[in-house]
Design a protein around this motif. Structure first.
Motif, short mmCIF file in Angstrom:
data_model
loop_
_atom_site.label_atom_id
_atom_site.label_comp_id
_atom_site.label_asym_id
_atom_site.label_seq_id
_atom_site.Cartn_x
_atom_site.Cartn_y
_atom_site.Cartn_z
N UNK A 1 0.86 -1.24 0.06
CA UNK A 1 0.01 -0.02 -0.07
C UNK A 1 0.80 1.27 0.03
N UNK A 2 0.28 2.23 -0.70
CA UNK A 2 0.84 3.71 -0.66
C UNK A 2 0.50 4.25 0.64
N UNK A 3 1.37 5.19 1.24
CA UNK A 3 0.93 5.70 2.48
C UNK A 3 -0.17 6.86 2.02
N UNK A 4 -0.12 7.49 0.69
CA UNK A 4 -1.20 8.23 0.78
C UNK A 4 -2.44 7.70 0.59
N UNK A 5 -2.62 6.28 0.60
CA UNK A 5 -4.03 5.78 0.41
C UNK A 5 -4.60 4.93 1.55
N UNK A 6 -3.75 5.27 2.61
CA UNK A 6 -4.11 4.71 4.04
C UNK A 6 -5.43 4.73 4.34
N UNK B 1 -8.13 -0.59 5.85
CA UNK B 1 -8.99 -1.61 6.32
C UNK B 1 -9.31 -2.71 5.27
N UNK B 2 -9.47 -2.29 3.76
CA UNK B 2 -9.74 -3.51 3.15
C UNK B 2 -8.57 -4.50 3.12
N UNK B 3 -7.38 -3.61 2.86
CA UNK B 3 -6.06 -4.59 2.91
C UNK B 3 -5.89 -5.28 3.88
N UNK B 4 -6.18 -4.88 5.13
CA UNK B 4 -5.83 -5.98 6.16
C UNK B 4 -7.02 -7.09 6.14
N UNK C 1 -3.10 -7.72 -1.58
CA UNK C 1 -3.87 -6.59 -1.83
C UNK C 1 -2.52 -5.59 -2.24
N UNK C 2 -2.61 -5.13 -3.49
CA UNK C 2 -1.68 -4.25 -4.22
C UNK C 2 -2.37 -3.01 -4.53
N UNK C 3 -1.86 -1.98 -4.22
CA UNK C 3 -2.51 -0.71 -4.62
C UNK C 3 -2.51 -0.70 -6.08
N UNK C 4 -3.51 -0.14 -6.57
CA UNK C 4 -3.79 -0.18 -7.94
C UNK C 4 -2.72 0.39 -9.18
N UNK D 1 0.39 0.72 -8.11
CA UNK D 1 1.54 -0.22 -8.25
C UNK D 1 1.31 -1.35 -9.05
N UNK D 2 0.26 -1.88 -8.88
CA UNK D 2 0.03 -3.16 -9.75
C UNK D 2 0.00 -2.81 -11.16
N UNK D 3 -0.61 -1.55 -11.66
CA UNK D 3 -0.45 -1.25 -13.03
C UNK D 3 1.17 -1.03 -13.54
N UNK D 4 1.98 -0.49 -12.56
CA UNK D 4 3.43 -0.44 -12.95
C UNK D 4 4.01 -1.73 -12.97
N UNK D 5 3.42 -2.92 -12.14
CA UNK D 5 4.12 -4.03 -12.42
C UNK D 5 3.60 -4.81 -13.57
N UNK D 6 2.37 -4.66 -14.02
CA UNK D 6 1.76 -5.00 -15.07
C UNK D 6 2.59 -4.46 -16.19
N UNK D 7 2.92 -3.26 -16.39
CA UNK D 7 3.43 -2.38 -17.37
C UNK D 7 4.81 -2.90 -17.75
N UNK D 8 5.57 -3.29 -16.76
CA UNK D 8 7.05 -3.65 -16.59
C UNK D 8 7.12 -5.13 -16.53
N UNK D 9 6.39 -5.96 -16.40
CA UNK D 9 6.44 -7.44 -16.10
C UNK D 9 7.21 -8.03 -17.08
#
Length: 193
Positions: free
Chosen positions: A91-96, A101-104, A113-116, A118-126
């Motif tokens: 999670x990013x601190x900006x989205x706490x 709660x959902x992540x926990x 649970x990966x912030x969207x 970040x998940x997009x960056x992972x998918x972009x560079x996988x």
């Protein structure tokens, strides 16, 4: 401040209680041994032992540990490192306030649970070819202003070899110059500035 913010978010949750806090990775491991929390929230940037090393140590000692990383790093490389080390959430601190709660809940149920973003960056560079350890070493020296000749001297390589590494780095990061390479590598979490 982060710990106080997390406590504030959790205090109104009937099904959650914050059982402890730690200031660094070593203390986090000690506190985990004492308290055995269901879910551990871990920052990556901490004094002494960093969060990544603490995750590795906790998972080695307690393989079932459920860990969520809380960080400012949006880069895919840093996230993948944390997930490979054993984190189940990122999670990013900006989205706490909006996601914690959902992540926990997700991680407690055994899900990831990966912030969207970040998940997009992972998918972009996988499918991108990863930089080698040597290329990362070259890039770290370039990031602190070393010229090719100085990089070559420090790494015990020829200047031509350094130029070859830079050409490969530029290609892998899809950039055309040293400054852009450093910027992209820092944004993605390949190097720290």
């Amino acid at each position: 401040m982060l710990r106080a913010g997390v406590a504030a978010v959790l205090e109104n949750q009937a099904d959650m209680i914050m059982v402890g806090e730690a200031r660094n990775g070593s203390e986090a491991i000690e506190r985990f041994r004492e308290l055995r929390p269901d879910v551990t929230l871990m920052d990556l940037q901490m004094p002494g032992m960093n969060g990544l090393d603490a995750i590795i140590a906790l998972r080695a000692e307690h393989p079932g540990t459920r860990i969520i990383v809380l960080t400012t790093y949006t880069g895919d490389v840093q996230a993948v490192r944390a997930l490979k080390a054993g984190a189940a959430g990122y999670l990013l601190k900006s989205s706490l306030r909006t996601e914690l709660i959902d992540a926990i809940h997700d991680v407690h149920r055994g899900q990831r649970h990966v912030h969207r973003d970040v998940a997009g960056e992972i998918a972009l560079h996988v499918v991108d070819e990863a930089l080698t350890e040597r290329e990362i070493a070259v890039l770290r020296l370039v990031s602190v202003g070393r010229a090719n000749k100085q990089v070559a001297l420090e790494l015990g390589l020829s200047e031509e070899t350094i130029k070859g590494h830079l050409k490969s780095i530029f290609s892998k990061l899809d950039v055309t110059d040293r400054t852009h390479a450093v910027t992209v590598a820092a944004r993605r979490g390949i190097i720290e500035l």
